[in-house]
Design a protein around this motif. Sequence first.
Motif, PDB file in Angstrom:
ATOM      1  N   UNK A 196      29.653  16.992 123.286  1.00 21.02           N
ATOM      2  CA  UNK A 196      28.843  18.139 123.688  1.00 21.02           C
ATOM      3  C   UNK A 196      27.384  17.964 123.312  1.00 21.02           C
ATOM      4  N   UNK A 197      27.127  17.422 122.122  1.00 18.33           N
ATOM      5  CA  UNK A 197      25.750  17.187 121.689  1.00 18.33           C
ATOM      6  C   UNK A 197      25.073  16.133 122.563  1.00 18.33           C
ATOM      7  N   UNK A 198      25.801  15.078 122.894  1.00 20.11           N
ATOM      8  CA  UNK A 198      25.239  14.038 123.758  1.00 20.11           C
ATOM      9  C   UNK A 198      24.964  14.596 125.148  1.00 20.11           C
ATOM     10  N   UNK A 199      25.890  15.367 125.689  1.00 18.94           N
ATOM     11  CA  UNK A 199      25.703  15.946 127.017  1.00 18.94           C
ATOM     12  C   UNK A 199      24.523  16.918 127.035  1.00 18.94           C
ATOM     13  N   UNK A 200      24.389  17.724 126.015  1.00 18.48           N
ATOM     14  CA  UNK A 200      23.280  18.680 125.947  1.00 18.48           C
ATOM     15  C   UNK A 200      21.940  17.950 125.822  1.00 18.48           C
ATOM     16  N   UNK A 201      21.892  16.927 124.998  1.00 19.09           N
ATOM     17  CA  UNK A 201      20.660  16.154 124.835  1.00 19.09           C
ATOM     18  C   UNK A 201      20.282  15.460 126.140  1.00 19.09           C
ATOM     19  N   UNK A 223      47.815  20.000 118.077  1.00 19.66           N
ATOM     20  CA  UNK A 223      46.797  20.031 117.027  1.00 19.66           C
ATOM     21  C   UNK A 223      45.413  19.683 117.616  1.00 19.66           C
ATOM     22  N   UNK A 224      44.564  20.673 117.753  1.00 15.46           N
ATOM     23  CA  UNK A 224      43.229  20.464 118.300  1.00 15.46           C
ATOM     24  C   UNK A 224      42.191  20.131 117.226  1.00 15.46           C
ATOM     25  N   UNK A 225      42.523  20.334 115.981  1.00 18.01           N
ATOM     26  CA  UNK A 225      41.570  20.096 114.894  1.00 18.01           C
ATOM     27  C   UNK A 225      41.068  18.644 114.856  1.00 18.01           C
ATOM     28  N   UNK A 226      41.913  17.613 115.056  1.00 20.47           N
ATOM     29  CA  UNK A 226      41.385  16.244 115.036  1.00 20.47           C
ATOM     30  C   UNK A 226      40.451  15.941 116.220  1.00 20.47           C
ATOM     31  N   UNK A 227      40.564  16.679 117.307  1.00 23.15           N
ATOM     32  CA  UNK A 227      39.722  16.454 118.477  1.00 23.15           C
ATOM     33  C   UNK A 227      38.384  17.176 118.383  1.00 23.15           C
ATOM     34  N   UNK A 228      38.244  18.097 117.460  1.00 22.70           N
ATOM     35  CA  UNK A 228      37.033  18.895 117.353  1.00 22.70           C
ATOM     36  C   UNK A 228      35.771  18.053 117.080  1.00 22.70           C
ATOM     37  N   UNK A 229      35.771  17.083 116.158  1.00 20.80           N
ATOM     38  CA  UNK A 229      34.556  16.280 115.954  1.00 20.80           C
ATOM     39  C   UNK A 229      34.144  15.475 117.202  1.00 20.80           C
ATOM     40  N   UNK A 230      35.111  14.946 117.918  1.00 20.88           N
ATOM     41  CA  UNK A 230      34.815  14.199 119.139  1.00 20.88           C
ATOM     42  C   UNK A 230      34.219  15.123 120.191  1.00 20.88           C
TER      43      UNK A 230
END
Length: 101
Positions: free
Chosen positions: A16-21, A4-11
Motif C-alpha cells: 500500500x505504501x509503495x502504491x501510494x508513493x 490468519x490475516x495478521x502475518x499478511x498485514x506487514x506485506x
Amino acid sequence: MPLPFAPLLPIALRLGAVATTTWALARIMQDRVHPGRTDQRAEDALDDLDEGLTLHRPADRAEDRQTNATARLRRVIRLRGQVWELDAGLLARVRLRQRPE
C-alpha cells in the motif's frame, strides 16, 4: 476455520505504501511535465535533412561562437516478417557567449 490475516498485514502495508508513493509521484510528474507541441517548421526542417552527420560553424554567427550539428539516419528493418522504417533526425545548436558580470 478463520484465516490468519495478521502475518499478511506487514506485506499489505508495504504494498500500500509503495502504491501510494507511486501514485503521488505520477501525479506530481503529470502536473510539472510540459505537454509539448508540434511545430510544423521543425518537422519540415527535419524532413529536409540529408542522411549522415554534419557539424559546422556559420560565418554570420562567429561572434557567438555558435556550432550547429545535424544528423539523420534512415533504415528499413525487417524482423519476423514485419517491415519497419526507422527515420531519426536531430538538429542541435550550441552557442557559447561571454557575458559581462
